[in-house]
Design a protein around this motif. Structure first.
Motif, PDB file in Angstrom:
ATOM      1  N   GLY A  57       0.779  -1.234   0.000  1.00 34.92           N
ATOM      2  CA  GLY A  57       0.000   0.000   0.000  1.00 34.92           C
ATOM      3  C   GLY A  57       0.811   1.283   0.000  1.00 34.92           C
ATOM      4  O   GLY A  57       0.260   2.364   0.202  1.00 34.92           O
ATOM      5  N   LYS A  58       2.099   1.181  -0.268  1.00 37.30           N
ATOM      6  CA  LYS A  58       2.953   2.372  -0.238  1.00 37.30           C
ATOM      7  C   LYS A  58       3.282   2.914  -1.624  1.00 37.30           C
ATOM      8  O   LYS A  58       4.084   3.825  -1.752  1.00 37.30           O
ATOM      9  N   ALA A  59       2.658   2.331  -2.656  1.00 33.44           N
ATOM     10  CA  ALA A  59       2.875   2.801  -4.029  1.00 33.44           C
ATOM     11  C   ALA A  59       1.565   2.655  -4.798  1.00 33.44           C
ATOM     12  O   ALA A  59       0.741   1.795  -4.485  1.00 33.44           O
ATOM     13  N   LYS A  60       1.396   3.512  -5.811  1.00 35.60           N
ATOM     14  CA  LYS A  60       0.177   3.498  -6.626  1.00 35.60           C
ATOM     15  C   LYS A  60       0.162   2.357  -7.629  1.00 35.60           C
ATOM     16  O   LYS A  60      -0.902   1.973  -8.119  1.00 35.60           O
ATOM     17  N   SER A  61       1.333   1.815  -7.945  1.00 35.94           N
ATOM     18  CA  SER A  61       1.469   0.753  -8.936  1.00 35.94           C
ATOM     19  C   SER A  61       2.796   0.040  -8.692  1.00 35.94           C
ATOM     20  O   SER A  61       3.632   0.519  -7.919  1.00 35.94           O
ATOM     21  N   ILE A  62       2.976  -1.082  -9.376  1.00 37.38           N
ATOM     22  CA  ILE A  62       4.265  -1.758  -9.258  1.00 37.38           C
ATOM     23  C   ILE A  62       5.365  -0.870  -9.824  1.00 37.38           C
ATOM     24  O   ILE A  62       6.447  -0.779  -9.254  1.00 37.38           O
ATOM     25  N   ARG A  63       5.083  -0.184 -10.926  1.00 38.96           N
ATOM     26  CA  ARG A  63       6.081   0.724 -11.513  1.00 38.96           C
ATOM     27  C   ARG A  63       6.488   1.795 -10.492  1.00 38.96           C
ATOM     28  O   ARG A  63       7.670   2.098 -10.330  1.00 38.96           O
ATOM     29  N   ASP A  64       5.517   2.351  -9.783  1.00 36.07           N
ATOM     30  CA  ASP A  64       5.810   3.340  -8.737  1.00 36.07           C
ATOM     31  C   ASP A  64       6.633   2.693  -7.621  1.00 36.07           C
ATOM     32  O   ASP A  64       7.576   3.295  -7.099  1.00 36.07           O
ATOM     33  N   GLY A  65       6.290   1.459  -7.273  1.00 39.74           N
ATOM     34  CA  GLY A  65       7.060   0.739  -6.256  1.00 39.74           C
ATOM     35  C   GLY A  65       8.492   0.512  -6.690  1.00 39.74           C
ATOM     36  O   GLY A  65       9.431   0.662  -5.901  1.00 39.74           O
ATOM     37  N   VAL A  66       8.680   0.152  -7.971  1.00 38.36           N
ATOM     38  CA  VAL A  66      10.029  -0.035  -8.510  1.00 38.36           C
ATOM     39  C   VAL A  66      10.801   1.283  -8.418  1.00 38.36           C
ATOM     40  O   VAL A  66      11.974   1.301  -8.016  1.00 38.36           O
ATOM     41  N   ASP A  67      10.148   2.375  -8.774  1.00 39.07           N
ATOM     42  CA  ASP A  67      10.811   3.682  -8.690  1.00 39.07           C
ATOM     43  C   ASP A  67      11.205   4.011  -7.254  1.00 39.07           C
ATOM     44  O   ASP A  67      12.296   4.541  -7.005  1.00 39.07           O
ATOM     45  N   ARG A  68      10.339   3.677  -6.314  1.00 40.44           N
ATOM     46  CA  ARG A  68      10.652   3.929  -4.897  1.00 40.44           C
ATOM     47  C   ARG A  68      11.811   3.046  -4.425  1.00 40.44           C
ATOM     48  O   ARG A  68      12.686   3.504  -3.680  1.00 40.44           O
ATOM     49  N   ALA A  69      11.808   1.796  -4.849  1.00 43.19           N
ATOM     50  CA  ALA A  69      12.900   0.896  -4.481  1.00 43.19           C
ATOM     51  C   ALA A  69      14.218   1.387  -5.066  1.00 43.19           C
ATOM     52  O   ALA A  69      15.249   1.407  -4.388  1.00 43.19           O
ATOM     53  N   ARG A  70      14.182   1.792  -6.335  1.00 42.96           N
ATOM     54  CA  ARG A  70      15.382   2.315  -7.000  1.00 42.96           C
ATOM     55  C   ARG A  70      15.911   3.530  -6.243  1.00 42.96           C
ATOM     56  O   ARG A  70      17.118   3.656  -5.996  1.00 42.96           O
ATOM     57  N   ALA A  71      15.014   4.427  -5.855  1.00 43.47           N
ATOM     58  CA  ALA A  71      15.428   5.630  -5.128  1.00 43.47           C
ATOM     59  C   ALA A  71      16.050   5.268  -3.783  1.00 43.47           C
ATOM     60  O   ALA A  71      17.057   5.867  -3.376  1.00 43.47           O
ATOM     61  N   ALA A  72      15.477   4.279  -3.097  1.00 40.50           N
ATOM     62  CA  ALA A  72      16.013   3.868  -1.788  1.00 40.50           C
ATOM     63  C   ALA A  72      17.406   3.271  -1.927  1.00 40.50           C
ATOM     64  O   ALA A  72      18.291   3.528  -1.103  1.00 40.50           O
ATOM     65  N   ILE A  73      17.611   2.493  -2.979  1.00 41.99           N
ATOM     66  CA  ILE A  73      18.942   1.913  -3.202  1.00 41.99           C
ATOM     67  C   ILE A  73      19.929   2.999  -3.601  1.00 41.99           C
ATOM     68  O   ILE A  73      21.021   3.100  -3.034  1.00 41.99           O
ATOM     69  N   ASP A  74      19.531   3.827  -4.554  1.00 40.97           N
ATOM     70  CA  ASP A  74      20.452   4.842  -5.070  1.00 40.97           C
ATOM     71  C   ASP A  74      20.812   5.901  -4.031  1.00 40.97           C
ATOM     72  O   ASP A  74      21.916   6.447  -4.059  1.00 40.97           O
ATOM     73  N   ALA A  75      19.916   6.161  -3.093  1.00 42.69           N
ATOM     74  CA  ALA A  75      20.188   7.141  -2.035  1.00 42.69           C
ATOM     75  C   ALA A  75      21.004   6.543  -0.886  1.00 42.69           C
ATOM     76  O   ALA A  75      21.469   7.264  -0.005  1.00 42.69           O
ATOM     77  N   GLY A  76      21.167   5.214  -0.897  1.00 38.59           N
ATOM     78  CA  GLY A  76      21.917   4.558   0.179  1.00 38.59           C
ATOM     79  C   GLY A  76      21.050   4.129   1.345  1.00 38.59           C
ATOM     80  O   GLY A  76      21.547   3.529   2.305  1.00 38.59           O
ATOM     81  N   ASP A  77      19.756   4.397   1.267  1.00 37.56           N
ATOM     82  CA  ASP A  77      18.857   4.051   2.375  1.00 37.56           C
ATOM     83  C   ASP A  77      18.774   2.542   2.596  1.00 37.56           C
ATOM     84  O   ASP A  77      18.755   2.072   3.740  1.00 37.56           O
ATOM     85  N   ALA A  78      18.700   1.781   1.509  1.00 37.42           N
ATOM     86  CA  ALA A  78      18.603   0.327   1.629  1.00 37.42           C
ATOM     87  C   ALA A  78      19.864  -0.241   2.277  1.00 37.42           C
ATOM     88  O   ALA A  78      19.797  -1.137   3.124  1.00 37.42           O
ATOM     89  N   ARG A  79      21.018   0.271   1.900  1.00 36.71           N
ATOM     90  CA  ARG A  79      22.280  -0.199   2.493  1.00 36.71           C
ATOM     91  C   ARG A  79      22.329   0.125   3.978  1.00 36.71           C
ATOM     92  O   ARG A  79      22.788  -0.676   4.801  1.00 36.71           O
ATOM     93  N   GLN A  80      21.845   1.308   4.349  1.00 34.14           N
ATOM     94  CA  GLN A  80      21.810   1.681   5.766  1.00 34.14           C
ATOM     95  C   GLN A  80      20.933   0.727   6.566  1.00 34.14           C
ATOM     96  O   GLN A  80      21.276   0.359   7.698  1.00 34.14           O
ATOM     97  N   LYS A  81      19.811   0.296   5.981  1.00 35.25           N
ATOM     98  CA  LYS A  81      18.932  -0.657   6.664  1.00 35.25           C
ATOM     99  C   LYS A  81      19.633  -1.995   6.841  1.00 35.25           C
ATOM    100  O   LYS A  81      19.528  -2.624   7.895  1.00 35.25           O
ATOM    101  N   LEU A  82      20.333  -2.449   5.807  1.00 35.03           N
ATOM    102  CA  LEU A  82      21.071  -3.703   5.924  1.00 35.03           C
ATOM    103  C   LEU A  82      22.144  -3.586   7.000  1.00 35.03           C
ATOM    104  O   LEU A  82      22.294  -4.482   7.836  1.00 35.03           O
ATOM    105  N   ASP A  83      22.885  -2.486   7.004  1.00 31.58           N
ATOM    106  CA  ASP A  83      23.926  -2.282   8.016  1.00 31.58           C
ATOM    107  C   ASP A  83      23.335  -2.299   9.423  1.00 31.58           C
ATOM    108  O   ASP A  83      23.915  -2.889  10.346  1.00 31.58           O
TER     109      ASP A  83
END
Length: 94
Positions: A57-83
Motif C-alpha cells: 500500500g505504499k505505491a500506486k502501482s508496481i512501476r511506482d514501487g520499482v521507482d521507490r525501491a530504486r530511489a532507496a537503493i540509489d540514495a543509500g537508504d537500503a544499504r543503511q537498513k542492511l547495516d
C-alpha cells in the motif's frame, strides 16, 4: 493481473545471472546491488521490492514501487537498513 518485466523496463537475462552460491558469493551480490551495480540481480531486487511496496500500500502501482525501491537503493537508504540489521544481529546474545 500479470506482471511483464519488459513493460517495467527490465531486460531478459539467463537464470544463472542471478544464481546464488556460497555465503560470500551471495553477500557480494547483495552488496553490489545495494552499491548500485546494475544488471540482472538489481533488476530482480527492484521488481520484487517494487511489487512488495505496491502490495503493502505504499505505491500506486508496481512501476511506482520499482521507482521507490530504486530511489532507496540509489540514495543509500537500503544499504543503511542492511547495516543496521547486521549490527542488530551482532548485538543479540547467542
Amino acid at each position: 493481473f500479470r506482471v511483464v518485466p519488459g513493460e517495467l523496463g527490465f531486460s531478459p537475462a539467463p537464470i544463472d545471472a542471478i544464481a546464488g552460491g556460497d555465503a560470500k558469493h551471495n553477500a557480494r551480490m547483495i552488496c553490489g546491488v545495494l552499491a548500485g551495480v546494475t544488471g540482472p540481480a538489481r533488476d530482480v531486487v527492484l521488481l520484487n521490492s517494487g511489487a512488495a511496496i505496491y502490495v503493502g500500500g505504499k505505491a500506486k502501482s508496481i512501476r511506482d514501487g520499482v521507482d521507490r525501491a530504486r530511489a532507496a537503493i540509489d540514495a543509500g537508504d537500503a544499504r543503511q537498513k542492511l547495516d543496521a540489521l547486521v549490527e542488530f544481529g551482532r548485538s543479540v546474545p547467542r
